[in-house]
Each structure stands twice: as structure tokens, then as C-alpha cells.
Design an enzyme around this catalytic site. Sequence first.
Site, PDB file in Angstrom:
ATOM      1  N   GLU A  80      -9.102  -4.954   4.186  1.00  0.00           N
ATOM      2  CA  GLU A  80     -10.308  -4.331   3.617  1.00  0.00           C
ATOM      3  C   GLU A  80     -11.555  -4.803   4.355  1.00  0.00           C
ATOM      4  O   GLU A  80     -12.472  -4.025   4.608  1.00  0.00           O
ATOM      5  CB  GLU A  80     -10.425  -4.600   2.116  1.00  0.00           C
ATOM      6  CG  GLU A  80      -9.390  -3.891   1.273  1.00  0.00           C
ATOM      7  CD  GLU A  80      -9.510  -2.367   1.242  1.00  0.00           C
ATOM      8  OE1 GLU A  80     -10.527  -1.806   1.693  1.00  0.00           O
ATOM      9  OE2 GLU A  80      -8.562  -1.728   0.759  1.00  0.00           O
TER      10      GLU A  80
ATOM     11  N   TRP B 171     -10.002   3.966   6.768  1.00  0.00           N
ATOM     12  CA  TRP B 171      -8.806   3.265   6.319  1.00  0.00           C
ATOM     13  C   TRP B 171      -7.603   3.664   7.175  1.00  0.00           C
ATOM     14  O   TRP B 171      -6.735   2.856   7.471  1.00  0.00           O
ATOM     15  CB  TRP B 171      -8.559   3.535   4.834  1.00  0.00           C
ATOM     16  CG  TRP B 171      -7.450   2.703   4.283  1.00  0.00           C
ATOM     17  CD1 TRP B 171      -6.284   3.145   3.763  1.00  0.00           C
ATOM     18  CD2 TRP B 171      -7.375   1.271   4.226  1.00  0.00           C
ATOM     19  NE1 TRP B 171      -5.490   2.086   3.384  1.00  0.00           N
ATOM     20  CE2 TRP B 171      -6.152   0.916   3.657  1.00  0.00           C
ATOM     21  CE3 TRP B 171      -8.242   0.246   4.595  1.00  0.00           C
ATOM     22  CZ2 TRP B 171      -5.752  -0.394   3.455  1.00  0.00           C
ATOM     23  CZ3 TRP B 171      -7.847  -1.064   4.390  1.00  0.00           C
ATOM     24  CH2 TRP B 171      -6.617  -1.372   3.827  1.00  0.00           C
TER      25      TRP B 171
ATOM     26  N   TYR C 298       0.978   5.084   1.852  1.00  0.00           N
ATOM     27  CA  TYR C 298       0.189   3.961   1.326  1.00  0.00           C
ATOM     28  C   TYR C 298      -0.309   4.272  -0.084  1.00  0.00           C
ATOM     29  O   TYR C 298      -0.186   3.455  -0.995  1.00  0.00           O
ATOM     30  CB  TYR C 298      -0.994   3.658   2.271  1.00  0.00           C
ATOM     31  CG  TYR C 298      -1.948   2.670   1.690  1.00  0.00           C
ATOM     32  CD1 TYR C 298      -1.609   1.324   1.597  1.00  0.00           C
ATOM     33  CD2 TYR C 298      -3.178   3.076   1.196  1.00  0.00           C
ATOM     34  CE1 TYR C 298      -2.476   0.409   1.025  1.00  0.00           C
ATOM     35  CE2 TYR C 298      -4.061   2.160   0.632  1.00  0.00           C
ATOM     36  CZ  TYR C 298      -3.701   0.832   0.542  1.00  0.00           C
ATOM     37  OH  TYR C 298      -4.556  -0.064  -0.039  1.00  0.00           O
TER      38      TYR C 298
END
Length: 189
Positions: A42, A50, A20
Site C-alpha cells: 500500500e 494498484w 485479488y
Amino acid sequence: MNYGKNRCPWAGTSALMQVYHDREWGKPCHDDQYLFEMLTLEGAQAGLSWQSILQRREGYRQAFHRFQIHKVVEMTDEELEALRENPGIIRNRLKIYSVRKNARVVQELAREWGSFDAWLWHFTEGKPIVGHWKTMEEVPAESDLSRQLSRELKKRGASFAGPVIIYSFLQAVGIVNDHLEGCLCRKDR
């Protein structure tokens, strides 16, 4: 792909996080569907890691029609309630309902500006804001821009769009490039 040093420390040792970091984070994006996906992810990440969101990314794509904005706008309360039983996403009711609310805001902005992308990037005149940070401690959690966008989005009815979430979103979609000095992803190395 280089899995050695010279990468922002938050990418850690997880292959998922490193991919990512290397392929998406901080790269300017102009696709409304992807922008909506990242806004959703988000918001889902608030209070969580995350890594946990990236692990559920495909679950989110399946649950929310691969982030086709018009299809998410049309989701019924019943469909959203059913998602509370879906182990492939974060099952927080407010976060689930925020996806439809935010889709409506994104759709409205796209109607007004031609695209959500056009609205977002007009704040920086189409140019990324590049941070010049040497350590993670220097990277801010929010900015004047993220506070302004948060106010605008909330005024239109968005949720899970506070200034910290929006700053993370801006980083994710490359409006803000906060790759650390020396990171292999820096364009100006």
C-alpha cells in the site's frame, strides 16, 4: 470464479485485479507477515495504480525476504541501495527505505502486543468495520480510524503511512470491508 458483473468496479477487467478482489481484498487477516506485506504494498502504491503494484508483487516478495519482518529489519543500507536497480519493484529510494523503517515499527508493536495483528485489531475489538456503500463515490478515502493509526505509526517512525494509505491498508486486510452492496464478495448479501 465469476468474472461477470456484481463486483466492485475498481477490480475492472484485469484478471489480476479480479483475483485479488475476490480472494484477498476485504477478507480479515491475522497473519503478521501478510499484514506487513500489505502495509508495504500500500505504501509502494502511493501515487501509482494498484494494478502496477500487483504486477510487481512477486518482485517485492523476492526483494524483501518474502516479508519476513525480522529479515527486513536486518537489511543493510547497501542492500536497500542495490534495490534501486531492481526493475521488479518501484525504485523510489524513500519507498524502499520505508520498508525497513516500517518493519522496525511492526516488530516493535509485535513485541509490545504479542503480534502486529493484536495491535491492529484491538482498535476495532477484533471485529471488521463493514461499509454499506452502493457506489464507489460513497467510499471514503480515509476515516477517523485510519487517521488515528497513521498518527500512531508515524509517531513510532513509520513512513508512507498517511491516513489515505492506512485506510487502503485497512480495506486490504479486512479490518474495513468496503465491498459495495451487491458485490459478489459481500458476506451479508
